[in-house]
Enzyme design. Structure first.
Site, PDB file in Angstrom:
ATOM      1  N   GLU A 312     -60.283  93.732 -15.637  1.00 47.11           N
ATOM      2  CA  GLU A 312     -58.823  93.787 -15.617  1.00 47.11           C
ATOM      3  C   GLU A 312     -58.317  95.101 -16.208  1.00 47.11           C
ATOM      4  O   GLU A 312     -57.401  95.727 -15.671  1.00 47.11           O
ATOM      5  CB  GLU A 312     -58.242  92.612 -16.407  1.00 47.11           C
ATOM      6  CG  GLU A 312     -58.464  91.255 -15.783  1.00 47.11           C
ATOM      7  CD  GLU A 312     -57.928  90.132 -16.652  1.00 47.11           C
ATOM      8  OE1 GLU A 312     -57.359  89.179 -16.092  1.00 47.11           O
ATOM      9  OE2 GLU A 312     -58.068  90.207 -17.888  1.00 47.11           O
ATOM     10  N   GLU A 313     -58.922  95.529 -17.311  1.00 43.18           N
ATOM     11  CA  GLU A 313     -58.534  96.782 -17.941  1.00 43.18           C
ATOM     12  C   GLU A 313     -58.726  97.949 -16.969  1.00 43.18           C
ATOM     13  O   GLU A 313     -57.862  98.820 -16.834  1.00 43.18           O
ATOM     14  CB  GLU A 313     -59.353  96.995 -19.211  1.00 43.18           C
ATOM     15  CG  GLU A 313     -58.899  98.166 -20.054  1.00 43.18           C
ATOM     16  CD  GLU A 313     -59.677  98.273 -21.353  1.00 43.18           C
ATOM     17  OE1 GLU A 313     -59.443  99.251 -22.087  1.00 43.18           O
ATOM     18  OE2 GLU A 313     -60.523  97.394 -21.629  1.00 43.18           O
TER      19      GLU A 313
END
Length: 647
Positions: A312-313
């Site tokens: 996600e990052e």
């Protein structure tokens, strides 16, 4: 179409960069004594722009002339919107410039932003705080002399007053129609980036009436929280919440009171909290509870704190990069948001304190589905490769390096560090060295032991020691990054940000130098003595100078041997900190995703008739009904001669 009548305005010298708005109206026409002489550009350069400008009594601009942008204040009357606040060259307005043969306005140029004086009454957001034309509007409502002397003060003040802008509203983004009717102000959003080494609060703003669910986002402020990252408060959870309050107080000063409760607020924690959750999930939950409690004390729309997974990052960082470069969605000259044609998306390279991420769109099918992520943004599909390497962020990697050097030292209390400048010396404890789950302590190590670390300034030994932190064997995978993780060959252009940018920028290596030049510069710095380094950088922090060689060497190893960039593809890496005055990182992409500001599908337009068309349609319908009634009457009378009397 004749020229627009304008009252003569006394002319003086061109506004200076210090006060760019003082004489905005003076550039509307050319008068004797003006510093903007009438120079008509050649028709081949001016294009159709001259055809629009000359009937209005405005000479065509001349490229490079200091007053070449005076025509901009008439753009609204031509049906062309001026640039959105904070984006002097944005959207469809800028697309006119090449056709007119005019260079884009330059920030700070004395004649670049005079159009701003017309923004408030034309329902265009007033300039943002810090914009070259902001201060005159902000001051106008409180410092204006009586109306009889407004001409000498400048047209800008008069327009600000007529628009009803107070001292604060110009900076807060109020919009006002020409009739004085106030509509919705700009909207704000807050995102906390709770990293492993520090926390930062980003304050974003965008038009409240964004079209099709999209909006041009600007960064108003980035507030760095004092102290370490929230994961460092594992034994003092209340301290984590208290550390956020100064930045929240600053945000409340920026966001108008009436909008604060509608401001979406998020906290995203990255690898530091991922490590703490693995190490002690109870303490991680206590930290989250305290930061959530602190944020909930403020009048904002707090939507929760969460730990971002590695993919996600990386993905949100990729969205940020491509959103800012307008490769995902762009506001076209046709006044609508659309997907740009023939535009390649960029890859994203991120280096934090505890993890590093690589995300890009490969040219081949992704073999390992664990490294694949799919997005559908504004009607376009994106299949991306992304992977996050936990423990390979800069802080944790340099700890692993020091631990490896310690475990290979004889005697164990004396550690020679080839990446530290020659002559550097410090004492550390094994408790501080082995305080992370990324660093595995040997069974014989005592936590109370004191180590003496001495720098040797050996670039070759430094590079070799760093490379031993990685496993470059691909194993069963045909292509890989490192540690056996599948990775397709890098493809396209990349933006490298966060630690990757800062490590090389300190050595002036972010200007597109070749890989050979970067390697040579790092070797030269790593050969320097501690005394020489301190003399060259007397104001730099001791820890930063100590780690510069190790950090830059680690960056080089990660990109070349780890992510497999070579001498050719190295030139495709662009090291950046900001794009359009917005910090590059995962936070903007995170907010865009959670607020659905880039929808998955192109919203269907609901088309309807304008008021004038409705009026015409109603009249036409009435005429048709009369004709039908008359026709029926004639038919009835022909069948029954006495029908007329009966009727």
């Amino acid at each position: 179409m004749g020229p627009i009548p304008l009252e003569p305005i006394p002319l003086g010298p061109i506004p200076t960069a210090r006060h760019p708005s003082d004489s905005m109206a003076r550039v509307l026409s050319s008068q004797p004594g003006s510093h903007c002489p009438r120079v008509v550009q050649k028709e081949v350069q001016a294009g159709w722009g001259a055809a629009l400008l000359l009937p209005l009594g405005i000479p065509a601009p001349t490229a490079g002339h200091p007053c070449s942008h005076r025509w901009a204040s008439l753009l609204p009357w031509l049906g062309i919107l001026a640039p959105i606040a904070g984006y002097p060259c944005s959207c469809r307005w800028a697309s006119l410039l090449p056709s007119l043969g005019i260079p884009a306005p330059i920030t700070g140029h004395p004649c670049s932003h005079h159009w701003a004086s017309l923004l408030p009454p034309l329902a265009i957001p007033a300039p943002i705080t810090g914009h070259p034309c902001s201060r005159c509007c902000a001051a106008g409502s409180t410092t204006l002399p009586p109306r009889t002397s407004e001409a000498s003060t400048g047209l800008t003040f008069a327009l600000c007053r007529s628009a009803g802008l107070g001292a604060g509203r110009a900076a807060q983004g109020w919009r006002t129609h020409a009739g004085g009717r106030r509509v919705l102000p700009a909207q704000y959003g807050l995102v906390f980036d709770a990293g492993s080494t520090h926390t930062a609060l980003y304050i974003y703003r965008w038009p409240a009436d964004k079209e099709n669910g999209t909006g041009i986002v600007s960064q108003v402020e980035a507030c760095t929280v004092s102290g370490p990252g929230i994961s460092s408060y594992a034994d003092n959870a209340t301290g984590a919440g208290a550390s956020l309050k100064p930045c929240l107080d600053k945000a409340m000063e920026i966001i108008p009171v009436e909008q604060q409760r509608e401001t979406p607020t998020y906290l995203g924690a990255t690898a530091g909290m991922r490590l703490l959750r693995e190490q002690n999930s109870t303490k991680a939950e206590q930290v989250f509870a305290e930061v959530s409690k602190a944020i909930a004390e403020y009048p904002v729309d707090f939507r929760g704190a969460q730990v971002l997974m590695g993919n996600e990052e990386g993905s949100f960082g990729w969205i940020t990069v491509n959103y800012l470069l307008e490769t995902l969605v762009k506001f076209s000259f046709a006044e609508k948001w659309e997907h740009p044609r023939d535009t390649e998306v960029l890859g994203a390279l991120d280096l934090g304190g505890a993890s590093t991420q690589i995300t890009f769109q490969p040219g081949v099918p992704i073999e390992d589905k664990n490294t694949s992520v799919f997005f559908r943004l504004y009607g376009t599909n994106y299949s991306l490769y992304t992977h996050s390497y936990l423990c390979y962020g800069q802080t944790q990697a340099l700890k692993m390096l020091l631990a490896a050097l310690h475990q290979g030292s004889l005697p164990a209390q004396q550690v020679s560090h080839p990446c530290y400048p020659k002559g550097y010396r410090e004492n550390i404890t094994t408790a501080d060295l082995y305080d992370s789950p990324c660093v595995h302590a040997p069974g014989t190590a005592s936590r109370a032991q004191t180590l003496t670390v001495t720098g040797t300034g050996d670039p070759a030994a430094c590079s070799a020691a760093i490379q031993r932190l990685f496993n470059f064997s691909c194993g069963a995978n045909t292509t890989c990054g490192f540690n056996g993780v599948y990775q397709p060959p890098v493809r396209g252009q990349f933006f490298a940000f966060s630690g990757l940018y800062h490590n090389l920028h300190f050595l002036n290596l972010t200007r597109g130098q070749s890989l050979s030049s970067v390697q040579a510069a790092i070797r030269q710095f790593c050969s320097s003595s501690w005394e020489k380094v301190q003399k060259e950088f007397p104001t730099e922090k001791r820890d930063h100078l100590r780690d510069t060689c190790a950090a830059s060497s680690y960056t080089l190893t990660l990109l070349v041997q780890g992510y497999r960039f070579n001498h050719t593809t190295w030139l495709n890496i662009h090291f950046v900190r900001q794009v359009a005055n917005i910090d590059v990182g995962w936070t903007l992409g995170y907010m865009l995703n959670l607020t659905n500001m880039i929808p998955s599908e192109i919203p269907q337009r609901v088309t309807g008739l304008k008021r004038s068309n409705w009026t015409a349609a109603t009249v036409l319908l009435a005429i048709m009904l009369i004709l039908i009634f008359s026709l029926l009457t004639v038919i009835c009378c022909q069948k029954n001669p006495s029908g007329y009397e009966m009727l």
